[in-house]
Design a protein around this motif. Structure first.
Motif, PDB file in Angstrom:
ATOM      1  N   ILE A   1     -26.924  -8.623  15.089  1.00 22.90           N
ATOM      2  CA  ILE A   1     -25.697  -7.908  15.426  1.00 22.90           C
ATOM      3  C   ILE A   1     -25.885  -6.434  15.079  1.00 22.90           C
ATOM      4  O   ILE A   1     -26.240  -6.109  13.945  1.00 22.90           O
ATOM      5  CB  ILE A   1     -24.503  -8.496  14.660  1.00 22.90           C
ATOM      6  N   PRO A   2     -25.685  -5.526  16.013  1.00 22.94           N
ATOM      7  CA  PRO A   2     -25.873  -4.099  15.727  1.00 22.94           C
ATOM      8  C   PRO A   2     -24.994  -3.643  14.571  1.00 22.94           C
ATOM      9  O   PRO A   2     -23.822  -4.017  14.475  1.00 22.94           O
ATOM     10  CB  PRO A   2     -25.466  -3.423  17.043  1.00 22.94           C
ATOM     11  N   HIS A   3     -25.565  -2.858  13.679  1.00 23.87           N
ATOM     12  CA  HIS A   3     -24.821  -2.353  12.533  1.00 23.87           C
ATOM     13  C   HIS A   3     -23.988  -1.153  12.973  1.00 23.87           C
ATOM     14  O   HIS A   3     -24.523  -0.207  13.558  1.00 23.87           O
ATOM     15  CB  HIS A   3     -25.779  -1.949  11.413  1.00 23.87           C
ATOM     16  N   PRO A   4     -22.676  -1.162  12.720  1.00 19.75           N
ATOM     17  CA  PRO A   4     -21.818  -0.047  13.167  1.00 19.75           C
ATOM     18  C   PRO A   4     -22.283   1.315  12.672  1.00 19.75           C
ATOM     19  O   PRO A   4     -22.192   2.311  13.394  1.00 19.75           O
ATOM     20  CB  PRO A   4     -20.440  -0.410  12.589  1.00 19.75           C
ATOM     21  N   ARG A   5     -22.820   1.361  11.436  1.00 22.73           N
ATOM     22  CA  ARG A   5     -23.271   2.644  10.900  1.00 22.73           C
ATOM     23  C   ARG A   5     -24.441   3.206  11.709  1.00 22.73           C
ATOM     24  O   ARG A   5     -24.477   4.398  12.026  1.00 22.73           O
ATOM     25  CB  ARG A   5     -23.698   2.468   9.435  1.00 22.73           C
ATOM     26  N   ASP A   6     -25.389   2.329  12.067  1.00 19.63           N
ATOM     27  CA  ASP A   6     -26.536   2.786  12.847  1.00 19.63           C
ATOM     28  C   ASP A   6     -26.099   3.268  14.228  1.00 19.63           C
ATOM     29  O   ASP A   6     -26.618   4.273  14.741  1.00 19.63           O
ATOM     30  CB  ASP A   6     -27.557   1.650  12.984  1.00 19.63           C
ATOM     31  N   ILE A   7     -25.154   2.563  14.833  1.00 13.92           N
ATOM     32  CA  ILE A   7     -24.629   2.993  16.131  1.00 13.92           C
ATOM     33  C   ILE A   7     -23.931   4.341  16.003  1.00 13.92           C
ATOM     34  O   ILE A   7     -24.115   5.242  16.832  1.00 13.92           O
ATOM     35  CB  ILE A   7     -23.647   1.948  16.697  1.00 13.92           C
ATOM     36  N   ALA A   8     -23.133   4.492  14.945  1.00 16.23           N
ATOM     37  CA  ALA A   8     -22.406   5.745  14.735  1.00 16.23           C
ATOM     38  C   ALA A   8     -23.362   6.911  14.535  1.00 16.23           C
ATOM     39  O   ALA A   8     -23.146   8.017  15.074  1.00 16.23           O
ATOM     40  CB  ALA A   8     -21.466   5.612  13.531  1.00 16.23           C
ATOM     41  N   ILE A   9     -24.444   6.678  13.769  1.00 11.22           N
ATOM     42  CA  ILE A   9     -25.427   7.748  13.549  1.00 11.22           C
ATOM     43  C   ILE A   9     -26.085   8.139  14.870  1.00 11.22           C
ATOM     44  O   ILE A   9     -26.267   9.324  15.168  1.00 11.22           O
ATOM     45  CB  ILE A   9     -26.482   7.288  12.524  1.00 11.22           C
ATOM     46  N   GLY A  10     -26.439   7.141  15.680  1.00 12.73           N
ATOM     47  CA  GLY A  10     -27.052   7.434  16.968  1.00 12.73           C
ATOM     48  C   GLY A  10     -26.134   8.210  17.889  1.00 12.73           C
ATOM     49  O   GLY A  10     -26.562   9.146  18.574  1.00 12.73           O
ATOM     50  N   LEU A  11     -24.843   7.830  17.923  1.00 12.43           N
ATOM     51  CA  LEU A  11     -23.882   8.549  18.767  1.00 12.43           C
ATOM     52  C   LEU A  11     -23.666   9.968  18.255  1.00 12.43           C
ATOM     53  O   LEU A  11     -23.517  10.910  19.052  1.00 12.43           O
ATOM     54  CB  LEU A  11     -22.559   7.792  18.810  1.00 12.43           C
ATOM     55  N   TRP A  12     -23.625  10.126  16.940  1.00 13.05           N
ATOM     56  CA  TRP A  12     -23.454  11.463  16.372  1.00 13.05           C
ATOM     57  C   TRP A  12     -24.642  12.363  16.741  1.00 13.05           C
ATOM     58  O   TRP A  12     -24.464  13.533  17.089  1.00 13.05           O
ATOM     59  CB  TRP A  12     -23.302  11.380  14.857  1.00 13.05           C
ATOM     60  N   GLU A  13     -25.857  11.807  16.672  1.00 21.11           N
ATOM     61  CA  GLU A  13     -27.036  12.586  17.051  1.00 21.11           C
ATOM     62  C   GLU A  13     -26.974  12.977  18.521  1.00 21.11           C
ATOM     63  O   GLU A  13     -27.294  14.108  18.890  1.00 21.11           O
ATOM     64  CB  GLU A  13     -28.305  11.776  16.769  1.00 21.11           C
ATOM     65  N   ARG A  14     -26.534  12.034  19.383  1.00 23.01           N
ATOM     66  CA  ARG A  14     -26.460  12.340  20.809  1.00 23.01           C
ATOM     67  C   ARG A  14     -25.398  13.400  21.085  1.00 23.01           C
ATOM     68  O   ARG A  14     -25.614  14.320  21.878  1.00 23.01           O
ATOM     69  CB  ARG A  14     -26.118  11.059  21.579  1.00 23.01           C
ATOM     70  N   ALA A  15     -24.232  13.281  20.408  1.00 19.83           N
ATOM     71  CA  ALA A  15     -23.179  14.272  20.572  1.00 19.83           C
ATOM     72  C   ALA A  15     -23.637  15.639  20.074  1.00 19.83           C
ATOM     73  O   ALA A  15     -23.343  16.674  20.700  1.00 19.83           O
ATOM     74  CB  ALA A  15     -21.917  13.836  19.817  1.00 19.83           C
TER      75      ALA A  15
ATOM     76  N   ILE B   1     -26.451   1.620  25.265  1.00 20.26           N
ATOM     77  CA  ILE B   1     -27.905   1.648  25.127  1.00 20.26           C
ATOM     78  C   ILE B   1     -28.314   1.398  23.678  1.00 20.26           C
ATOM     79  O   ILE B   1     -29.229   0.618  23.391  1.00 20.26           O
ATOM     80  CB  ILE B   1     -28.465   2.991  25.630  1.00 20.26           C
ATOM     81  N   LEU B   2     -27.624   2.052  22.734  1.00 21.03           N
ATOM     82  CA  LEU B   2     -27.934   1.856  21.318  1.00 21.03           C
ATOM     83  C   LEU B   2     -27.651   0.422  20.877  1.00 21.03           C
ATOM     84  O   LEU B   2     -28.412  -0.167  20.107  1.00 21.03           O
ATOM     85  CB  LEU B   2     -27.126   2.840  20.466  1.00 21.03           C
ATOM     86  N   ALA B   3     -26.533  -0.136  21.359  1.00 21.26           N
ATOM     87  CA  ALA B   3     -26.187  -1.513  20.993  1.00 21.26           C
ATOM     88  C   ALA B   3     -27.237  -2.497  21.513  1.00 21.26           C
ATOM     89  O   ALA B   3     -27.638  -3.428  20.803  1.00 21.26           O
ATOM     90  CB  ALA B   3     -24.808  -1.863  21.537  1.00 21.26           C
ATOM     91  N   LEU B   4     -27.717  -2.296  22.728  1.00 23.45           N
ATOM     92  CA  LEU B   4     -28.744  -3.170  23.287  1.00 23.45           C
ATOM     93  C   LEU B   4     -30.053  -3.036  22.521  1.00 23.45           C
ATOM     94  O   LEU B   4     -30.773  -4.019  22.289  1.00 23.45           O
ATOM     95  CB  LEU B   4     -28.968  -2.846  24.762  1.00 23.45           C
ATOM     96  N   GLU B   5     -30.370  -1.818  22.103  1.00 21.01           N
ATOM     97  CA  GLU B   5     -31.595  -1.593  21.340  1.00 21.01           C
ATOM     98  C   GLU B   5     -31.524  -2.259  19.973  1.00 21.01           C
ATOM     99  O   GLU B   5     -32.468  -2.921  19.530  1.00 21.01           O
ATOM    100  CB  GLU B   5     -31.833  -0.093  21.188  1.00 21.01           C
ATOM    101  N   GLU B   6     -30.386  -2.090  19.281  1.00 18.60           N
ATOM    102  CA  GLU B   6     -30.220  -2.661  17.946  1.00 18.60           C
ATOM    103  C   GLU B   6     -30.173  -4.186  17.987  1.00 18.60           C
ATOM    104  O   GLU B   6     -30.561  -4.854  17.024  1.00 18.60           O
ATOM    105  CB  GLU B   6     -28.929  -2.130  17.320  1.00 18.60           C
ATOM    106  N   SER B   7     -29.700  -4.752  19.075  1.00 14.95           N
ATOM    107  CA  SER B   7     -29.538  -6.207  19.151  1.00 14.95           C
ATOM    108  C   SER B   7     -30.842  -6.951  19.356  1.00 14.95           C
ATOM    109  O   SER B   7     -30.907  -8.164  19.190  1.00 14.95           O
ATOM    110  CB  SER B   7     -28.580  -6.562  20.292  1.00 14.95           C
ATOM    111  N   GLY B   8     -31.917  -6.227  19.731  1.00 15.67           N
ATOM    112  CA  GLY B   8     -33.185  -6.879  20.029  1.00 15.67           C
ATOM    113  C   GLY B   8     -33.339  -7.270  21.484  1.00 15.67           C
ATOM    114  O   GLY B   8     -34.297  -7.956  21.854  1.00 15.67           O
ATOM    115  N   TYR B   9     -32.415  -6.808  22.347  1.00 19.06           N
ATOM    116  CA  TYR B   9     -32.456  -7.202  23.756  1.00 19.06           C
ATOM    117  C   TYR B   9     -33.472  -6.397  24.563  1.00 19.06           C
ATOM    118  O   TYR B   9     -34.096  -6.929  25.486  1.00 19.06           O
ATOM    119  CB  TYR B   9     -31.069  -7.044  24.372  1.00 19.06           C
ATOM    120  N   LEU B  10     -33.666  -5.116  24.229  1.00 17.43           N
ATOM    121  CA  LEU B  10     -34.494  -4.262  25.070  1.00 17.43           C
ATOM    122  C   LEU B  10     -35.942  -4.730  25.194  1.00 17.43           C
ATOM    123  O   LEU B  10     -36.499  -4.692  26.301  1.00 17.43           O
ATOM    124  CB  LEU B  10     -34.444  -2.813  24.553  1.00 17.43           C
TER     125      LEU B  10
END
Length: 610
Positions: free
Chosen positions: A434-448, A296-305
């Motif tokens: 292209i989704p930035h790995p750091r932004d994805i990691a921050i989002g996953l950390w917040e969800r966890a 979900i985060l990757a799709l959001e960051e990519s501009g697809y949503l």
């Protein structure tokens, strides 16, 4: 008055998703407070920080807005505070307008509209790192001269990314000339971009080439279905090894702690049968939840949503909604609460209410542990057509069932309110990135973190309460059967069983439904605790697979497609609609749908199995 004694009241404004809140957090750190505006339910965030000279700043993060010609509750607040018309709020001394540097065509129009107010302003060009990565060149000096206000580059997600902004605010700010209403804002934006911004031609060509497929009325919908299908395949396939490792670790730790507490049977029961069985039964599903949010985060960051929202607009229009409801409904896959809060961006009040009422039908992450438990227990782990995992196919089908149900309910609401109006969807589509790995990691950390806080907070508390209710009072001396049958929980379960017996629920399921009202995933930990106290030493999945019928499992799956939402969601609905009537309507129709769906599923499954 010296610089160190003076204080400025700042207001952050900008379009939604411009990074405004991230900039607010960067500026204020932990020195902030969150409340609601007086008389309304919209959240207000206020913080403070100091400039290099010692000057103190008070910073207000206003709701995202597309225009000061307010068409939504959020925009009303932003407009009135900026104008100094909101009761109890004085107008800000300085307006800090935040714009996404990668999407200036949309954001500069709002900047020019705010400039009409004639108040001191600073433009924060946010996400400048993303703009440079995409080859967008912005001449800040030319833009500053055209706007007639200071323009500062910021990177809200990077440490020190707002230092230049703080320095500029700490100095003298020039007055801003107000625009006349007769000015053509769109023409001025086009002129500014042509003069001060260089867009890479290749980026536009790539976007157009991709959009020819992604936005195609047939190919685009097919691609969206494939993407969602593959996501749910990965949820089961990728998570299995991680889940097995967590389960083994929890089992080992539980046995070790249980052996150490052997001389204290009550405490041993609480820790092993209550905490480890209950909390561990939910914690094991963390990998599946994180894998779902990874996509979900990757799709959001990519501009697809936003493109998915545009693509689904025609379909949702038939159900009485627009594509603007897509983002709140997608947010509800995480949790219905942020999804319901996200409906503030929907301008039409009837569309907003409909979206609120159907948001709980989206399959939130709290349902995932229940789905995963039952699917793993009753659906064989085998491939379909040599490619797909059957368990993933079933999970995908459950998510589709929730989506179809939501659209069906929205269609019924449209018929009831006799709304034949059509609301056009106007949306700026961002460039692909292209989704930035750091932004994805921050989002996953917040969800966890959110999940683990729920596990360590509400789930742990309810598990302990359920353990107490399942352990006391002690059974009579001559009692037969498990002690839990004579406990408070056992008595409550038997009482509820008379209501839920027609849909195939046993008394253990009935007990689990009660704490599940606080948080749906608690149903799994409750089942684990109840069965552990019943003398079952096997894992919950093995118990369910051997002691439940297929009809009961399918009935419970059907129940959780429509299950009444948690109490926190009901409280959010009350806060957002300011109406107990809407709360009772939502709870009533969801309970009725859940019971009817379970009843039909159970009776049909029984008839087929005979």
């Amino acid at each position: 008055m010296s610089a160190s004694e003076s204080s400025l009241r700042l207001a952050l404004v900008g379009n939604p998703n411009c990074g405004k809140t991230a900039l607010f957090n960067q500026l204020t750190g932990g020195r902030q407070k969150v409340a609601n505006y007086a008389g309304v339910t919209i959240e207000r965030k206020e913080g403070r920080f100091n400039g290099p000279s010692g000057r103190k700043f008070q910073l207000l993060d206003l709701p995202g807005a597309y225009s000061l010609e307010a068409a939504s509750p959020d925009e009303v607040i932003t407009r009135d505070v900026c104008l100094g018309h909101f009761p109890g709020e004085k107008a800000p001394d300085v307006i800090v307008c935040v714009a996404d540097a990668t999407n200036l065509r949309l954001h500069l129009r709002f900047v020019l509209e705010v400039r009409r107010l004639g108040r001191p302003m600073v433009l924060a060009l946010n996400m400048m790192d993303a703009a440079r990565r995409r080859g967008i060149a912005i001449d800040v000096q030319k833009l500053e001269a055209a706007l007639g206000m200071p323009v500062v580059e910021t990177i809200a997600v990077r440490r020190g990314g707002a230092a230049d902004l703080i320095t500029r605010l700490d100095g003298e700010l020039p007055a801003v000339a107000a625009l006349q209403s007769g000015d053509d804002l769109h023409a001025e934006v086009r002129s500014m971009i042509a003069d001060a911004v260089q867009m890479p031609r290749r980026t536009a060509e790539i976007d157009d080439a991709i959009d020819r497929i992604v936005l195609h009325p047939l190919l685009g919908l097919g691609l969206l279905a494939v993407i969602m299908f593959l996501i749910f395949q990965a949820v089961f396939s990728w998570a299995a090894p991680l889940m097995e490792g967590i389960d083994a670790g929890i089992g080992f730790l539980g046995d070790w702690v249980g052996a150490a507490l052997g001389s204290m049977p009550i405490l041993q029961s609480l820790v092993v049968d209550g905490i480890f069985a209950g909390v561990g039964g939910v914690l094991v599903f963390l990998p599946q939840i994180l894998i779902l949010f990874l996509f979900i985060l990757a799709l959001e960051e990519s501009g697809y949503l936003p493109r998915a929202a545009f693509l689904l607009d025609r379909l949702m229009l038939r159900a009485g909604l627009t594509g603007r409801s897509f983002i709140p409904l997608l947010s509800s896959f995480a949790c219905a609460i942020p999804g319901i809060m996200a409906t503030r961006s929907i301008q039409d009040p009837r569309d907003r209410l409909t979206t609120i009422l159907i948001a709980p039908l989206m399959t939130c992450s709290a349902r995932l542990p229940v789905y995963a438990l039952l699917i793993a227990a009753f659906i064989p782990d085998r491939s379909v057509a040599g490619i797909f995992n059957l368990q993933g196919v079933v999970l995908f089908s459950l998510y589709v069932a929730g989506i179809v149900s939501a659209l069906a309910v929205a269609w019924v609401i449209k018929l009831v309110r006799k709304d034949k109006s059509e609301h056009a969807l106007l949306m700026e589509l961002p460039s692909y990135r292209i989704p930035h790995p750091r932004d994805i990691a921050i989002g996953l950390w917040e969800r966890a973190s959110i999940f683990l806080k729920r596990v360590g907070g509400i789930i742990l508390s309810l598990t302990i309460i359920l353990w107490f209710l399942s352990s006391f009072p002690a059974p009579p001396v001559d009692a037969i059967g498990p002690a839990i049958n004579h406990s408070y929980a056992g008595q409550l379960g038997q009482l509820l069983h008379t209501v839920f017996a027609p849909i195939g629920f046993n008394w253990q399921i009935c007990i689990a439904l009660v704490p599940g009202l606080a948080a749906r995933e608690v149903a799994v930990s409750s089942l684990a605790t109840v069965y552990a106290l019943s003398g079952n030493e096997d894992g919950l999945q093995a118990i369910v697979a051997t002691q439940w019928s297929m009809a009961t499992a399918l009935s419970l799956l059907a129940w959780y497609v429509f299950a009444p939402m948690c109490l926190s969601t009901l409280a959010t609905v009350k806060r957002e609609t300011n109406s107990w009537r809407q709360v009772w309507i939502m709870a009533g129709y969801l309970f009725a749908l859940a019971y009817l769906a379970s009843l039909l599923t159970y009776q049909i499954a029984l008839a087929v199995s005979q």
